[in-house]
Design a protein around this motif. Sequence first.
Motif, PDB file in Angstrom:
ATOM      1  N   MET A  73       0.854  -1.191   0.000  1.00 36.32           N
ATOM      2  CA  MET A  73       0.000   0.000   0.000  1.00 36.32           C
ATOM      3  C   MET A  73       0.892   1.244   0.000  1.00 36.32           C
ATOM      4  SD  MET A  73      -3.060   0.942   2.629  1.00 36.32           S
ATOM      5  CE  MET A  73      -2.310   1.853   3.960  1.00 36.32           C
ATOM      6  N   SER A  74       0.685   2.107  -0.939  1.00 39.82           N
ATOM      7  CA  SER A  74       1.467   3.337  -0.949  1.00 39.82           C
ATOM      8  C   SER A  74       0.540   4.528  -0.724  1.00 39.82           C
ATOM      9  CB  SER A  74       2.219   3.476  -2.266  1.00 39.82           C
ATOM     10  OG  SER A  74       1.315   3.570  -3.332  1.00 39.82           O
ATOM     11  N   ASN A  75       1.117   5.563  -0.190  1.00 37.29           N
ATOM     12  CA  ASN A  75       0.368   6.761   0.143  1.00 37.29           C
ATOM     13  C   ASN A  75       0.558   7.829  -0.920  1.00 37.29           C
ATOM     14  OD1 ASN A  75      -0.222   5.454   2.550  1.00 37.29           O
ATOM     15  ND2 ASN A  75       1.465   6.391   3.636  1.00 37.29           N
ATOM     16  N   ASN A  76      -0.343   8.788  -0.912  1.00 38.23           N
ATOM     17  CA  ASN A  76      -0.192   9.970  -1.747  1.00 38.23           C
ATOM     18  C   ASN A  76       0.565  11.035  -0.964  1.00 38.23           C
ATOM     19  OD1 ASN A  76      -1.677   8.994  -3.893  1.00 38.23           O
ATOM     20  ND2 ASN A  76      -3.456  10.271  -3.548  1.00 38.23           N
ATOM     21  N   LYS A  77       1.280  11.859  -1.684  1.00 39.75           N
ATOM     22  CA  LYS A  77       1.883  13.051  -1.101  1.00 39.75           C
ATOM     23  C   LYS A  77       0.838  14.156  -1.155  1.00 39.75           C
ATOM     24  CE  LYS A  77       6.011  11.297  -0.605  1.00 39.75           C
ATOM     25  NZ  LYS A  77       6.242  10.628   0.654  1.00 39.75           N
ATOM     26  N   LEU A  78       0.867  15.003  -0.146  1.00 35.57           N
ATOM     27  CA  LEU A  78      -0.124  16.061  -0.003  1.00 35.57           C
ATOM     28  C   LEU A  78       0.592  17.288   0.543  1.00 35.57           C
ATOM     29  CD1 LEU A  78      -3.200  16.813   0.195  1.00 35.57           C
ATOM     30  CD2 LEU A  78      -3.189  15.737   2.438  1.00 35.57           C
TER      31      LEU A  78
END
Length: 107
Positions: free
Chosen positions: A1-6
């Motif tokens: 699972m990878s996250n988004n940058k924000l």
Amino acid sequence: MSNNKLTVIDREGSTHDLEWEEDQTLMEALRDNDLPVLASCGGTASCATCHVFLEKEVFDTLADRSEDELELLVEAEGYRECGSRLSCQLDFSRELDGLKVTLAPEE
């Protein structure tokens, strides 16, 4: 699972780089990273305390705001016809990786 940058610009103009996890709404990502988002209704689109501004390029790619969301936003301080969203109504999406969001003025 990878996250988004924000990237978030707070009400004082400071920039915060965050991770947005797959199982979160934008409001949850903001709140969980200790940004001053009251989110007093808990994400049910019945208040406007998670109001944010999106860049036009991103705003134009999203689904239209619901009638309930729009009704709350029109009454919110700083409402922008193009750009205002309730962050609780924006689910994680790969297309939003790198999203830049600005916190709206507090009510």
